[in-house]
Design a protein around this motif. Structure first.
Motif, PDB file in Angstrom:
ATOM      1  N   LEU A  51      34.378 -51.867  72.541  1.00  0.00           N
ATOM      2  CA  LEU A  51      34.669 -52.124  73.856  1.00  0.00           C
ATOM      3  C   LEU A  51      33.552 -51.620  74.908  1.00  0.00           C
ATOM      4  O   LEU A  51      33.482 -52.055  75.927  1.00  0.00           O
ATOM      5  N   ALA A  52      32.252 -51.270  74.312  1.00  0.00           N
ATOM      6  CA  ALA A  52      31.338 -50.981  75.068  1.00  0.00           C
ATOM      7  C   ALA A  52      30.342 -52.322  75.211  1.00  0.00           C
ATOM      8  O   ALA A  52      29.416 -52.579  75.944  1.00  0.00           O
ATOM      9  N   GLY A  53      30.973 -53.521  74.359  1.00  0.00           N
ATOM     10  CA  GLY A  53      30.075 -54.874  74.395  1.00  0.00           C
ATOM     11  C   GLY A  53      29.284 -54.722  73.408  1.00  0.00           C
ATOM     12  O   GLY A  53      28.277 -55.913  73.471  1.00  0.00           O
ATOM     13  N   ARG A  54      29.103 -54.002  72.564  1.00  0.00           N
ATOM     14  CA  ARG A  54      28.227 -54.340  71.454  1.00  0.00           C
ATOM     15  C   ARG A  54      28.722 -54.749  69.977  1.00  0.00           C
ATOM     16  O   ARG A  54      29.856 -54.551  69.826  1.00  0.00           O
ATOM     17  N   ILE A  55      27.696 -55.537  69.344  1.00  0.00           N
ATOM     18  CA  ILE A  55      28.345 -55.855  68.298  1.00  0.00           C
ATOM     19  C   ILE A  55      27.394 -55.432  67.008  1.00  0.00           C
ATOM     20  O   ILE A  55      25.927 -55.273  67.479  1.00  0.00           O
ATOM     21  N   HIS A  56      27.661 -54.751  66.267  1.00  0.00           N
ATOM     22  CA  HIS A  56      26.815 -54.077  64.820  1.00  0.00           C
ATOM     23  C   HIS A  56      27.068 -54.863  63.645  1.00  0.00           C
ATOM     24  O   HIS A  56      28.038 -55.403  63.434  1.00  0.00           O
ATOM     25  N   ARG A  57      25.819 -54.678  62.946  1.00  0.00           N
ATOM     26  CA  ARG A  57      25.990 -55.242  61.400  1.00  0.00           C
ATOM     27  C   ARG A  57      25.965 -54.002  60.628  1.00  0.00           C
ATOM     28  O   ARG A  57      25.046 -53.023  60.800  1.00  0.00           O
ATOM     29  N   VAL A  58      27.035 -53.750  59.598  1.00  0.00           N
ATOM     30  CA  VAL A  58      26.785 -52.771  58.722  1.00  0.00           C
ATOM     31  C   VAL A  58      26.803 -53.144  57.212  1.00  0.00           C
ATOM     32  O   VAL A  58      27.604 -53.875  57.055  1.00  0.00           O
ATOM     33  N   PRO A  59      25.753 -52.730  56.621  1.00  0.00           N
ATOM     34  CA  PRO A  59      25.753 -53.170  55.175  1.00  0.00           C
ATOM     35  C   PRO A  59      26.782 -52.666  54.310  1.00  0.00           C
ATOM     36  O   PRO A  59      26.919 -51.463  54.552  1.00  0.00           O
ATOM     37  N   LEU A  60      27.299 -53.310  53.451  1.00  0.00           N
ATOM     38  CA  LEU A  60      28.072 -52.967  52.543  1.00  0.00           C
ATOM     39  C   LEU A  60      27.319 -52.205  51.185  1.00  0.00           C
ATOM     40  O   LEU A  60      27.890 -51.431  50.643  1.00  0.00           O
ATOM     41  N   THR A  61      26.292 -52.535  51.252  1.00  0.00           N
ATOM     42  CA  THR A  61      25.544 -51.993  49.962  1.00  0.00           C
ATOM     43  C   THR A  61      24.124 -51.952  50.311  1.00  0.00           C
ATOM     44  O   THR A  61      23.486 -52.587  51.395  1.00  0.00           O
ATOM     45  N   ASP A  62      23.343 -51.130  49.765  1.00  0.00           N
ATOM     46  CA  ASP A  62      21.896 -51.015  49.915  1.00  0.00           C
ATOM     47  C   ASP A  62      21.333 -52.334  48.892  1.00  0.00           C
ATOM     48  O   ASP A  62      21.195 -52.158  47.640  1.00  0.00           O
ATOM     49  N   ALA A  63      20.616 -53.271  49.680  1.00  0.00           N
ATOM     50  CA  ALA A  63      20.160 -54.369  48.980  1.00  0.00           C
ATOM     51  C   ALA A  63      19.248 -54.113  47.996  1.00  0.00           C
ATOM     52  O   ALA A  63      19.213 -54.646  47.171  1.00  0.00           O
ATOM     53  N   SER A  64      18.369 -53.092  48.242  1.00  0.00           N
ATOM     54  CA  SER A  64      17.336 -52.907  47.308  1.00  0.00           C
ATOM     55  C   SER A  64      17.930 -52.126  46.038  1.00  0.00           C
ATOM     56  O   SER A  64      17.171 -52.332  44.948  1.00  0.00           O
ATOM     57  N   ALA A  65      18.951 -51.541  46.122  1.00  0.00           N
ATOM     58  CA  ALA A  65      19.694 -50.858  45.114  1.00  0.00           C
ATOM     59  C   ALA A  65      20.896 -51.106  44.573  1.00  0.00           C
ATOM     60  O   ALA A  65      21.170 -50.903  43.458  1.00  0.00           O
ATOM     61  N   GLY A  66      21.664 -52.028  45.266  1.00  0.00           N
ATOM     62  CA  GLY A  66      22.770 -52.379  45.081  1.00  0.00           C
ATOM     63  C   GLY A  66      23.895 -51.448  45.232  1.00  0.00           C
ATOM     64  O   GLY A  66      24.813 -51.407  44.444  1.00  0.00           O
ATOM     65  N   VAL A  67      23.884 -50.431  45.849  1.00  0.00           N
ATOM     66  CA  VAL A  67      24.510 -49.187  45.922  1.00  0.00           C
ATOM     67  C   VAL A  67      25.048 -49.026  47.433  1.00  0.00           C
ATOM     68  O   VAL A  67      24.719 -49.672  48.308  1.00  0.00           O
ATOM     69  N   PRO A  68      26.125 -48.275  47.714  1.00  0.00           N
ATOM     70  CA  PRO A  68      26.822 -48.353  48.914  1.00  0.00           C
ATOM     71  C   PRO A  68      25.748 -47.740  49.874  1.00  0.00           C
ATOM     72  O   PRO A  68      24.862 -46.758  49.549  1.00  0.00           O
ATOM     73  N   ALA A  69      25.849 -48.104  51.149  1.00  0.00           N
ATOM     74  CA  ALA A  69      24.436 -47.641  52.105  1.00  0.00           C
ATOM     75  C   ALA A  69      25.473 -46.922  53.285  1.00  0.00           C
ATOM     76  O   ALA A  69      25.439 -47.680  54.282  1.00  0.00           O
ATOM     77  N   PRO A  70      26.155 -45.768  53.094  1.00  0.00           N
ATOM     78  CA  PRO A  70      26.832 -45.455  54.405  1.00  0.00           C
ATOM     79  C   PRO A  70      25.858 -44.712  55.354  1.00  0.00           C
ATOM     80  O   PRO A  70      24.860 -44.420  55.348  1.00  0.00           O
TER      81      PRO A  70
END
Length: 89
Positions: A51-70
């Motif tokens: 609602l602040a008007g922002r759009i974020h991209r959140v990776p599901l994995t760490d592309a370099s390691a193929g593991v979750p990227a919390p």
């Protein structure tokens, strides 16, 4: 809404029917009333609008390691006005 578990993007595997689910994993937090979500499974990212008007991209994995990227998120756009949804095409 309320921290520490509110305004977060989470994931958890779906349990078998009748089984207990696992504790959700927080992928990102700190959104300003997150209200829209679009998943791009090919790119392994989630787009979140708030609602602040922002759009974020959140990776599901760490592309370099193929593991979750919390905890990682990237600001894609700041529209300066409330966003109440998002759709990927």
């Amino acid at each position: 809404g309320a921290a520490p578990l509110g305004n977060t993007v989470n994931r958890a595997p779906l349990p078998a029917p009748g089984a207990h689910g696992e504790t959700p994993q927080i992928l990102a937090d700190g959104f300003q009333e997150a209200i829209g979500l679009a998943v791009d499974p090919d790119a392994q990212v989630v787009y979140v609008a708030d609602l602040a008007g922002r759009i974020h991209r959140v990776p599901l994995t760490d592309a370099s390691a193929g593991v979750p990227a919390p905890g990682r998120k990237e600001l894609v756009a700041d529209l300066g006005a409330a966003v109440s949804g998002i759709a990927g095409i």
